[in-house]
Enzyme design. Sequence first.
Site, PDB file in Angstrom:
ATOM      1  N   GLY A  12       1.543   1.965  -6.629  1.00  0.00           N
ATOM      2  CA  GLY A  12       0.712   1.122  -7.494  1.00  0.00           C
ATOM      3  C   GLY A  12      -0.444   0.526  -6.706  1.00  0.00           C
ATOM      4  N   ASP A  13      -1.346  -0.165  -7.396  1.00  0.00           N
ATOM      5  CA  ASP A  13      -2.525  -0.801  -6.770  1.00  0.00           C
ATOM      6  C   ASP A  13      -3.452   0.206  -6.085  1.00  0.00           C
ATOM      7  OD1 ASP A  13      -1.484  -3.348  -7.446  1.00  0.00           O
ATOM      8  OD2 ASP A  13      -0.198  -3.274  -5.680  1.00  0.00           O
ATOM      9  N   GLU A  14      -3.477   1.420  -6.585  1.00  0.00           N
ATOM     10  CA  GLU A  14      -4.309   2.453  -5.952  1.00  0.00           C
ATOM     11  C   GLU A  14      -5.779   2.340  -6.364  1.00  0.00           C
ATOM     12  OE1 GLU A  14      -1.710   3.144  -7.937  1.00  0.00           O
ATOM     13  OE2 GLU A  14      -0.225   4.346  -6.857  1.00  0.00           O
ATOM     14  N   GLY A  15      -6.021   1.625  -7.462  1.00  0.00           N
ATOM     15  CA  GLY A  15      -7.390   1.522  -7.981  1.00  0.00           C
ATOM     16  C   GLY A  15      -7.554   2.286  -9.297  1.00  0.00           C
ATOM     17  N   GLY A  17      -7.481   1.069 -12.377  1.00  0.00           N
ATOM     18  CA  GLY A  17      -8.347   0.352 -13.314  1.00  0.00           C
ATOM     19  C   GLY A  17      -9.799   0.669 -13.034  1.00  0.00           C
ATOM     20  N   ALA A  39       1.712  -6.173 -13.358  1.00  0.00           N
ATOM     21  CA  ALA A  39       0.846  -5.725 -12.263  1.00  0.00           C
ATOM     22  C   ALA A  39      -0.578  -5.942 -12.735  1.00  0.00           C
ATOM     23  CB  ALA A  39       1.093  -4.258 -11.959  1.00  0.00           C
ATOM     24  N   HIS A  41      -4.753  -4.589 -12.857  1.00  0.00           N
ATOM     25  CA  HIS A  41      -5.822  -3.640 -12.590  1.00  0.00           C
ATOM     26  C   HIS A  41      -7.083  -4.467 -12.390  1.00  0.00           C
ATOM     27  CE1 HIS A  41      -3.825  -0.142 -15.001  1.00  0.00           C
ATOM     28  NE2 HIS A  41      -3.137  -0.508 -13.952  1.00  0.00           N
ATOM     29  N   GLY A 303      -0.724 -12.821  -6.141  1.00  0.00           N
ATOM     30  CA  GLY A 303      -1.402 -13.286  -4.921  1.00  0.00           C
ATOM     31  C   GLY A 303      -0.604 -12.994  -3.659  1.00  0.00           C
ATOM     32  N   SER A 413     -13.920   7.065  -3.725  1.00  0.00           N
ATOM     33  CA  SER A 413     -14.443   5.748  -4.054  1.00  0.00           C
ATOM     34  C   SER A 413     -14.724   4.986  -2.756  1.00  0.00           C
ATOM     35  CB  SER A 413     -13.420   5.015  -4.917  1.00  0.00           C
ATOM     36  OG  SER A 413     -13.835   3.693  -5.134  1.00  0.00           O
ATOM     37  N   GLY A 415     -16.176   1.695  -2.842  1.00  0.00           N
ATOM     38  CA  GLY A 415     -16.372   0.271  -3.142  1.00  0.00           C
ATOM     39  C   GLY A 415     -15.776  -0.043  -4.492  1.00  0.00           C
TER      40      GLY A 415
HETATM   41  P1  GDP Z   1      -4.757  -0.676  -9.916  1.00  0.00           P
HETATM   42  O1  GDP Z   1      -3.639  -1.530 -10.381  1.00  0.00           O
HETATM   43  O2  GDP Z   1      -4.309   0.699  -9.531  1.00  0.00           O
HETATM   44  O3  GDP Z   1      -5.910  -0.647 -10.849  1.00  0.00           O
HETATM   45  O4  GDP Z   1      -5.292  -1.294  -8.536  1.00  0.00           O
HETATM   46  P2  GDP Z   1      -5.629  -2.836  -8.189  1.00  0.00           P
HETATM   47  O5  GDP Z   1      -6.678  -3.304  -9.081  1.00  0.00           O
HETATM   48  O6  GDP Z   1      -4.388  -3.627  -8.084  1.00  0.00           O
HETATM   49  O7  GDP Z   1      -6.136  -2.684  -6.699  1.00  0.00           O
HETATM   50  C1  GDP Z   1      -7.276  -2.044  -6.356  1.00  0.00           C
HETATM   51  C2  GDP Z   1      -8.225  -3.053  -5.683  1.00  0.00           C
HETATM   52  O8  GDP Z   1      -9.131  -2.373  -4.891  1.00  0.00           O
HETATM   53  C3  GDP Z   1      -9.046  -3.854  -6.653  1.00  0.00           C
HETATM   54  O9  GDP Z   1      -9.290  -5.133  -6.118  1.00  0.00           O
HETATM   55  C4  GDP Z   1     -10.341  -3.066  -6.753  1.00  0.00           C
HETATM   56  O10 GDP Z   1     -11.469  -3.856  -7.109  1.00  0.00           O
HETATM   57  C5  GDP Z   1     -10.464  -2.578  -5.357  1.00  0.00           C
HETATM   58  N1  GDP Z   1     -11.096  -1.271  -5.197  1.00  0.00           N
HETATM   59  C6  GDP Z   1     -10.938  -0.167  -5.984  1.00  0.00           C
HETATM   60  N2  GDP Z   1     -11.582   0.883  -5.434  1.00  0.00           N
HETATM   61  C7  GDP Z   1     -12.142   0.437  -4.283  1.00  0.00           C
HETATM   62  C8  GDP Z   1     -12.913   1.059  -3.239  1.00  0.00           C
HETATM   63  O11 GDP Z   1     -13.170   2.254  -3.247  1.00  0.00           O
HETATM   64  N3  GDP Z   1     -13.272   0.266  -2.189  1.00  0.00           N
HETATM   65  C9  GDP Z   1     -12.970  -1.049  -2.116  1.00  0.00           C
HETATM   66  N4  GDP Z   1     -13.375  -1.734  -1.041  1.00  0.00           N
HETATM   67  N5  GDP Z   1     -12.248  -1.678  -3.069  1.00  0.00           N
HETATM   68  C10 GDP Z   1     -11.837  -0.939  -4.134  1.00  0.00           C
END
Ligand code: GDP
Length: 425
Positions: A12-15, A17, A39, A41, A303, A413, A415
């Site tokens: 999870g938390d891979e990005g 969203g 969780a 996004h 957090g 990605s 950023g």
């Molecule tokens: P999700 O649950 O899979 O959507 O992932 P999360 O939102 O929990 O975690 C992804 C975090 O990484 C978020 O804070 C995004 O804004 C950030 N993020 C996503 N892609 C990138 C990237 O390519 N670079 C950076 N620096 N941050 C990213």
Amino acid sequence: MANCAIVGINWGDEGKGRMVDLLTENYDVVVRFQGGGNAGHTVVNEKGKFALHLLPSGIFRDGVVNILGNGVALDPESLWGEMCDVMEKGVALTPDNLKISDRASLLLPWHRRLDELEEARLADKKYGSTKQGIAPFYSDKYQKKTVLAGELFYPEELKKHLLSLMEWKNLTLTGVYGASPCTEEELEAWVNGACEKIKPYVCDTGAFLKTAKQEGKNILFEAQLGSLRDLDYGICPYTTSSNTTAAYAPIGSGLPSAKIDDVIGVVKAYSTCVGEGPFVCEMFGDEAEELRKAGFEYGAKTGRPRRVGPLDIVATRYGVEVQAATEIALTKLDVLGYMEKIPVCTHYMLDGKVTDNFPFPTALEKAKPVVEYFEGWGCDISGVRNWEDLPEAARNYVLYVEKAIGCRIKYVSVGPERDSIIIRN
Ligand code: GDP
């Protein structure tokens, strides 16, 4: 255009969203098909920075219809709270752009309490639940001991149904945990409060999706968490209580006849994991702290500092297989810019032997990482938008990962912002 699922390959938390927000440009409908508000996004776009928990990440695009499918854990209170947050930041939510399945089961007021009581009882053997009531909810759903969102339209029947469920659940609250019982007044306040607020959005989303499919609309299926948290294929018992895999999307979305053509698996350029359980590639000490800070790895919901490690090829290859991913989005490559050498967990050592196979959950506790180092690029790549403009070492890292996990990396990605993306043709 084809139907597509965006799913997590790891813990999870891979990005995900961030990828849904980017790719919804090409879709008419986005459906969340499983999981609950446990969780987050994170999405950054021209409207601001948002931590979504239950709302589909297509909510920011005009003209996109967002659906919460029957497979989600629908918590009216947290959903309404999230809707208010988003609306306060100027995002319009109407029954036209947000639809809640009448077949979604409701997370009831006692589910969160039961989650807290059970984690407290487990003490040091706890699973690391976010205490949002997800496990008690899904257990009750499969026992047919919750109510459907559509029952909100039948107040008399709903009241009777809820009171009989309450009578049953109070046996557990008071008898097993010695806690106070839930009362009729609490239930009434819940029905008249958050449930009334979300009721205008509840409808037959199955019929809507069927028509959308017939009209040739493009549908995007959005998952929560990742392969390793899947109830059936993950690191049991440190999984979530639903199926996080693309194969579940047709069932959980309300379109059981859907054929998913493309599965975009999201992989982070390094590993993170929230909560308890085996995490073979885990880093500790200063090295871990530096990566955590560089990637800002703190849970969107709680957090909590996330556990971090290098990219785990063994787990990722397994995750790709479980999801039947057709292409990969590799996120947060920019974060590794500070490293001179990039560690990668290429294999596991298990019982004195090197293995490429992801072990059975019980054996996972004994596995040790085999770490190899790749040349770093040592610069900021967040402004790069073309593959050819990436430093050679960064391209080599991506190409190595692609080969090792057996799936094409189409998106890189660099950023969190919507346009911080490199698309490889
Ligand atoms: P999700 O649950 O899979 O959507 O992932 P999360 O939102 O929990 O975690 C992804 C975090 O990484 C978020 O804070 C995004 O804004 C950030 N993020 C996503 N892609 C990138 C990237 O390519 N670079 C950076 N620096 N941050 C990213």
